[in-house]
Design an enzyme around this catalytic site. Structure first.
Site, PDB file in Angstrom:
ATOM      1  N   GLU A   2      10.414  -4.726   4.533  1.00  0.00           N
ATOM      2  CA  GLU A   2      10.449  -6.129   4.123  1.00  0.00           C
ATOM      3  C   GLU A   2      10.170  -6.269   2.629  1.00  0.00           C
ATOM      4  O   GLU A   2      10.867  -6.968   1.895  1.00  0.00           O
ATOM      5  CB  GLU A   2       9.381  -6.934   4.892  1.00  0.00           C
ATOM      6  CG  GLU A   2       9.652  -7.133   6.368  1.00  0.00           C
ATOM      7  CD  GLU A   2       9.073  -6.030   7.240  1.00  0.00           C
ATOM      8  OE1 GLU A   2       8.873  -4.900   6.740  1.00  0.00           O
ATOM      9  OE2 GLU A   2       8.834  -6.307   8.427  1.00  0.00           O
ATOM     10  N   HIS A  25      -6.338 -32.916  17.657  1.00  0.00           N
ATOM     11  CA  HIS A  25      -5.258 -33.748  18.193  1.00  0.00           C
ATOM     12  C   HIS A  25      -4.132 -32.896  18.744  1.00  0.00           C
ATOM     13  O   HIS A  25      -3.016 -33.389  18.934  1.00  0.00           O
ATOM     14  CB  HIS A  25      -4.748 -34.685  17.094  1.00  0.00           C
ATOM     15  CG  HIS A  25      -5.835 -35.579  16.575  1.00  0.00           C
ATOM     16  ND1 HIS A  25      -6.158 -36.778  17.183  1.00  0.00           N
ATOM     17  CD2 HIS A  25      -6.720 -35.412  15.561  1.00  0.00           C
ATOM     18  CE1 HIS A  25      -7.180 -37.325  16.537  1.00  0.00           C
ATOM     19  NE2 HIS A  25      -7.546 -36.511  15.553  1.00  0.00           N
ATOM     20  N   LYS A  48       0.841  -1.199   0.000  1.00  0.00           N
ATOM     21  CA  LYS A  48       0.000   0.000   0.000  1.00  0.00           C
ATOM     22  C   LYS A  48       0.874   1.246   0.000  1.00  0.00           C
ATOM     23  O   LYS A  48       0.697   2.154  -0.794  1.00  0.00           O
ATOM     24  CB  LYS A  48      -0.919  -0.029   1.233  1.00  0.00           C
ATOM     25  CG  LYS A  48      -1.790   1.202   1.354  1.00  0.00           C
ATOM     26  CD  LYS A  48      -2.747   1.105   2.532  1.00  0.00           C
ATOM     27  CE  LYS A  48      -3.418   2.455   2.749  1.00  0.00           C
ATOM     28  NZ  LYS A  48      -4.348   2.474   3.864  1.00  0.00           N
ATOM     29  N   GLU A  89      -5.068  -6.363  14.641  1.00  0.00           N
ATOM     30  CA  GLU A  89      -4.522  -5.058  14.258  1.00  0.00           C
ATOM     31  C   GLU A  89      -5.648  -4.020  14.320  1.00  0.00           C
ATOM     32  O   GLU A  89      -5.409  -2.839  14.569  1.00  0.00           O
ATOM     33  CB  GLU A  89      -3.906  -5.115  12.848  1.00  0.00           C
ATOM     34  CG  GLU A  89      -2.963  -3.972  12.572  1.00  0.00           C
ATOM     35  CD  GLU A  89      -2.093  -4.178  11.336  1.00  0.00           C
ATOM     36  OE1 GLU A  89      -0.922  -4.574  11.467  1.00  0.00           O
ATOM     37  OE2 GLU A  89      -2.584  -3.940  10.218  1.00  0.00           O
ATOM     38  N   GLY A  92      -4.809  -1.772   4.892  1.00  0.00           N
ATOM     39  CA  GLY A  92      -4.065  -2.950   4.402  1.00  0.00           C
ATOM     40  C   GLY A  92      -4.796  -4.248   4.684  1.00  0.00           C
ATOM     41  O   GLY A  92      -4.934  -5.122   3.818  1.00  0.00           O
ATOM     42  N   ARG A  93      -5.315  -4.394   5.906  1.00  0.00           N
ATOM     43  CA  ARG A  93      -5.964  -5.665   6.280  1.00  0.00           C
ATOM     44  C   ARG A  93      -7.364  -5.784   5.706  1.00  0.00           C
ATOM     45  O   ARG A  93      -8.027  -6.797   5.899  1.00  0.00           O
ATOM     46  CB  ARG A  93      -5.970  -5.806   7.810  1.00  0.00           C
ATOM     47  CG  ARG A  93      -6.569  -4.616   8.541  1.00  0.00           C
ATOM     48  CD  ARG A  93      -6.234  -4.652  10.024  1.00  0.00           C
ATOM     49  NE  ARG A  93      -6.705  -3.468  10.737  1.00  0.00           N
ATOM     50  CZ  ARG A  93      -6.038  -2.326  10.848  1.00  0.00           C
ATOM     51  NH1 ARG A  93      -4.868  -2.196  10.232  1.00  0.00           N
ATOM     52  NH2 ARG A  93      -6.509  -1.319  11.527  1.00  0.00           N
ATOM     53  N   LYS A 125       8.982  -0.772  14.091  1.00  0.00           N
ATOM     54  CA  LYS A 125       9.598  -0.508  12.777  1.00  0.00           C
ATOM     55  C   LYS A 125      10.706   0.533  12.928  1.00  0.00           C
ATOM     56  O   LYS A 125      11.790   0.395  12.376  1.00  0.00           O
ATOM     57  CB  LYS A 125       8.553   0.073  11.816  1.00  0.00           C
ATOM     58  CG  LYS A 125       7.548  -0.905  11.276  1.00  0.00           C
ATOM     59  CD  LYS A 125       6.728  -0.177  10.210  1.00  0.00           C
ATOM     60  CE  LYS A 125       5.443  -0.876   9.892  1.00  0.00           C
ATOM     61  NZ  LYS A 125       4.577  -0.108   9.010  1.00  0.00           N
TER      62      LYS A 125
HETATM   63  O1  F6P Z   1       3.048  -3.077   9.772  1.00  0.00           O
HETATM   64  C1  F6P Z   1       1.679  -3.136   9.626  1.00  0.00           C
HETATM   65  C2  F6P Z   1       1.254  -2.741   8.261  1.00  0.00           C
HETATM   66  O2  F6P Z   1       1.217  -1.375   8.163  1.00  0.00           O
HETATM   67  C3  F6P Z   1      -0.105  -3.366   7.938  1.00  0.00           C
HETATM   68  O3  F6P Z   1      -1.164  -2.630   8.382  1.00  0.00           O
HETATM   69  C4  F6P Z   1      -0.021  -3.508   6.471  1.00  0.00           C
HETATM   70  O4  F6P Z   1      -0.963  -4.416   6.003  1.00  0.00           O
HETATM   71  C5  F6P Z   1       1.409  -3.980   6.317  1.00  0.00           C
HETATM   72  O5  F6P Z   1       2.119  -3.244   7.271  1.00  0.00           O
HETATM   73  C6  F6P Z   1       2.014  -3.817   4.961  1.00  0.00           C
HETATM   74  O6  F6P Z   1       1.994  -2.485   4.534  1.00  0.00           O
HETATM   75  P1  F6P Z   1       2.174  -2.110   3.024  1.00  0.00           P
HETATM   76  O7  F6P Z   1       1.079  -2.744   2.236  1.00  0.00           O
HETATM   77  O8  F6P Z   1       2.124  -0.620   2.984  1.00  0.00           O
HETATM   78  O9  F6P Z   1       3.517  -2.630   2.569  1.00  0.00           O
END
Ligand code: F6P
Length: 565
Positions: free
Chosen positions: A222, A405, A216, A374, A288-289, A529
């Protein structure tokens, strides 16, 4: 919606529930025995989902008060505010419009009416423009008219993203595997642990691989790190195969055929080297979620095709409509959200299990963890004042029967109250037979047996009647009265998967509304972060940065550096 949240705890309904909760002694055996209409009264339909709430710790005394709380905090009004584009994400001053992502094109009787204009944007037009672009792209990958730089058709799509840009797509891809076009597959890279991208690309052919960089913000450490590693892997692989030269334009060509992006930040996409023509946008009003039904679902559209993706969106919309139009008394997300409030705020539950009896839904609990935790893991309300109740249960789970199980022992006989949602489908994708036995019916017998055992337990007398040694009678006794909700769908179609996601989105919304919190921000992930960036020089051996760390962190990093050699 920037007004202060309403405090439901001062209401008569809240007080009445507190009184009822004191010394509450549920007796599902008696409640069912005395009331032949209980199941019918507490079973509801939302689109294709049949939802049986009757094995919950719910009585005709409790329910009206729960409904009164929903009225007190005006769940319907806040839902209307959300779908109309009011800035209910107060701390980020944003609209919250994931429901707009699945509004049908040209729907005559849409509510709010089309075109939905929010902050000057024609939301409906923009959503459908992107959907059409995704459909065109997905078709070209599926029919082979989109090829890699050497002219070979794409066989593997690798989605690079994390959080909402990963959990939704991977969950839905896994759920809809039977719908995936033969000869195409999707993999998902999320973790910055380099093992993730290494393992996911090790056996791939760069000539037939397409990367989707989904972020987003297009600023997530990452994802950008993995995207650079993927680009390097692509260039090295193509160059080794003699498919490209080590020249800038050759490399650019490769990226243009093997990389697309999904983001709200198209300028950053371009800066990364991806042609904005190959980018699919969405907007800051999609959290995002809550984004799997936006361009973040591009990998799914490729895998199951534009028609399947349209069915998926239609499933969401069907539940949105149920949420909007069903009276509170039969509104499934409202009832399930209120039940969660009952369990966590009055009966002391701290967690909530989600147990899909559908192996294809094996990532659903992980997906729900981000959606629910979240969203509702907050300690202040949307006006900044402290919350007045506990918030945000821990959601967790695994598919049945595997969980039986592993951890069901604790649900059956432990000391904690763990409400559980059991989710299953009547028709399996693969109706296999074991001799004369239909294996799916064996599977579902477990679904029904578990909810029965949890509800009704086994008394000491029943255990004794089996001739059990008195010494082990207590260990073999089951208290029962362990609440479950059963959700049954006809089959795991794209629409049903969309319905299930929308159901939990709205359950989360209902709980957040009762608690007065902004379920659409996530400031709680920021500190970690920021500190990771600050700690990085120390981890890379910078002595001053190491010296600046707190005692424990300094010692741990020093040990790491020693072990790393
Ligand atoms: O670290 C949490 C977050 O901001 C989430 O809310 C989001 O889904 C995820 O990181 C990834 O963010 P992006 O889509 O901006 O890379």
């Amino acid at each position: 919606m920037t007004d202060s949240p309403i405090d439901p705890t001062t209401s008569e309904a809240w007080q009445a529930l507190s009184d009822l909760a004191e010394g509450f002694t549920p007796d599902l055996r008696a409640w069912f025995a005395e009331d032949a209409g209980r199941t019918e009264r507490y079973t509801f339909q939302a689109a294709d989902l049949t939802v049986d709430l009757s094995k919950n710790l719910l009585t005709q005394e409790v329910l009206p008060h729960l409904l009164e709380i929903a009225r007190t905090v005006d769940v319907p009004g806040r839902y209307r505010a959300m779908i109309s584009g009011e800035h209910i994400n107060v701390t980020e001053d944003r609209a919250v419009l994931h429901t707009a992502l699945r509004r049908p094109k040209d729907g005559a009787d849409l509510e709010p009416a089309a075109p939905l204009t929010v902050d000057g944007q024609d939301v409906d037009a923009d959503v459908h423009e992107v959907l059409d672009k995704i459909a065109g792209f997905a078709t070209s990958v599926r029919d082979g008219s989109w090829t890699g730089v050497t002219g070979k058709r794409i066989e593997t799509v690798v989605n690079i993203g994390i959080g909402g840009s990963d959990l939704g797509p991977v969950m839905v891809y896994e759920a809809l595997k039977p719908y995936v076009q033969q000869g195409l597959s999707v993999r998902f890279v999320s973790n910055i642990d380099p093992s993730d991208i290494y393992e996911k690309t090790a056996d791939l052919d760069p000539e037939t691989t397409l990367f989707i960089v989904a972020s987003k913000t297009f600023g997530t450490l990452e994802t950008l790190t993995n995207a650079r590693l993927a680009r390097q892997w692509l260039w090295e692989g193509l160059s080794k195969a003699g498919a490209i030269e080590d020249a800038d334009d050759s490399r650019r060509d490769a990226v243009s055929k093997h990389f697309v992006a999904v983001s709200t930040a198209l300028d950053k996409v371009e800066a990364f080297g991806i042609d904005p023509e190959n980018a699919f946008g969405f907007w800051d009003w999609v959290g995002g979620r809550y984004s799997v039904d936006s361009a973040v679902g591009t990998s799914i559209a490729i895998a199951i095709g534009p028609d399947g993706f349209a069915d998926f969106l239609a499933g969401f919309h069907a539940i949105d409509e149920h949420m909007r139009t069903a009276p509170l008394e039969s509104n499934v997300p409202v009832l399930m959200g209120l039940l969660n409030v009952w369990y966590s705020n009055f009966l002391g539950a701290q967690s909530h299990a989600v147990l899909p009896y559908a192996q294809y839904l094996h990532r659903f609990p992980a997906y729900l963890q981000q959606l629910t935790m979240e969203s509702n893991g907050k300690s202040v309300r949307w006006d900044g004042s402290p919350v007045v109740t506990d918030t945000g249960e821990v959601f967790w789970g695994e598919p049945g029967t595997n969980g039986q199980h592993a951890f069901y022992q604790l649900i059956h006989q432990g000391t904690r109250l763990i409400p559980a949602d059991f989710i299953t489908v009547a028709n399996p994708a693969h109706p296999l037979q074991d001799g004369d036995t239909d294996v799916h019916s064996l599977f579902l017998a477990n679904f029904f047996a578990q909810t029965k055992a949890l509800a009704f337990g086994k008394t000491a007398e029943e255990v004794r009647a089996e001739g059990t040694d008195e010494a082990v009678v207590p260990a073999r006794t089951f208290s029962g009265n362990r609440p479950t909700t059963s959700i049954l769908a006809p089959a795991l179609t794209p629409s049903v998967v969309g319905q299930l996601i929308a159901l939990y989105e709205h359950i989360t919304f209902v709980e957040g509304t009762v608690w007065g919190i902004d379920s659409f921000d996530q400031w709680g992930v920021e500190l970690g972060k920021k500190l990771a960036l600050e700690v990085t020089p120390a981890v890379q051996g910078d002595a001053d940065a190491l010296a600046a760390q707190d005692q424990s962190t300094k010692s741990l990093i020093a040990k790491y550096l020693e072990l790393r050699g």
